[in-house]
Motif scaffolding. Structure first.
Motif, PDB file in Angstrom:
ATOM      1  N   ILE A  13       1.003  -1.339   0.145  1.00 36.40           N
ATOM      2  CA  ILE A  13      -0.222  -0.191   0.074  1.00 36.40           C
ATOM      3  C   ILE A  13       1.100   1.281  -0.020  1.00 36.40           C
ATOM      4  O   ILE A  13       0.656   2.120  -0.814  1.00 36.40           O
ATOM      5  N   GLN A  66      -8.161   6.888  -5.380  1.00 31.64           N
ATOM      6  CA  GLN A  66      -7.177   5.689  -5.226  1.00 31.64           C
ATOM      7  C   GLN A  66      -6.599   6.016  -3.876  1.00 31.64           C
ATOM      8  O   GLN A  66      -6.317   5.134  -2.977  1.00 31.64           O
ATOM      9  N   ARG A  69      -8.748   5.559  -0.870  1.00 30.68           N
ATOM     10  CA  ARG A  69      -9.001   4.230  -0.660  1.00 30.68           C
ATOM     11  C   ARG A  69      -7.711   3.369   0.047  1.00 30.68           C
ATOM     12  O   ARG A  69      -7.826   2.655   0.944  1.00 30.68           O
ATOM     13  N   LEU A  70      -6.484   3.851  -0.447  1.00 30.87           N
ATOM     14  CA  LEU A  70      -5.328   3.490   0.229  1.00 30.87           C
ATOM     15  C   LEU A  70      -5.143   3.966   1.707  1.00 30.87           C
ATOM     16  O   LEU A  70      -4.678   3.023   2.556  1.00 30.87           O
ATOM     17  N   ALA A  73      -7.263   1.744   3.751  1.00 35.95           N
ATOM     18  CA  ALA A  73      -6.960   0.517   4.015  1.00 35.95           C
ATOM     19  C   ALA A  73      -5.463   0.470   4.981  1.00 35.95           C
ATOM     20  O   ALA A  73      -5.813  -0.380   5.916  1.00 35.95           O
ATOM     21  N   THR A 102      -7.077  -2.523  -1.143  1.00 30.40           N
ATOM     22  CA  THR A 102      -8.100  -1.564  -0.895  1.00 30.40           C
ATOM     23  C   THR A 102      -9.460  -2.303  -0.682  1.00 30.40           C
ATOM     24  O   THR A 102     -10.299  -1.683  -0.073  1.00 30.40           O
TER      25      THR A 102
END
Length: 112
Positions: A13, A66, A69-70, A73, A102
């Motif tokens: 990640i 993105q 989302r990372l 996570a 993710t």
């Protein structure tokens, strides 16, 4: 999920976040304001420049999503909730997480 798996996903990640940062640097030029001077740039060239600018902004928007989302996570990793479905609580298949770390739902809940 063991500590080695968590460390591997965390590294993956973080590497993805670094790539996004580099892509952001490269994409800034494409998002610059397009000059209105039609004497130096023809109408069709200006339309191309506007279209390129719109595409660069759309790419930036996808990179921003993105990145969020990372970061989510990484928060799930910190909260020890990473790898578990947010709907049913079952463990997400390792193959699914390998493809996209993710994801936050198991395949059953994602399809349902």
């Amino acid at each position: 999920m063991n500590d080695a798996d968590i460390a591997r996903y965390t590294a993956q990640i973080e590497q993805m976040l670094q790539r996004l940062s580099k892509d952001n640097e490269l994409g800034r030029e494409g998002q610059a304001v397009v000059s209105l001077d039609q004497q130096s740039v023809g109408r069709l060239s200006r339309m191309d420049a506007l279209q390129n600018q719109a595409m660069a902004k759309a790419q930036q928007h996808r990179r921003d999503q993105q990145r969020q989302r990372l970061l989510a996570a990484l928060r799930r990793i910190d909260e020890e909730e990473f790898g578990y479905c947010i709907d049913c609580g079952t463990e997400i298949a390792a193959q699914r997480l390998d493809l996209d770390p993710t994801v936050f739902k198991c395949i059953s809940c994602a399809n349902g």
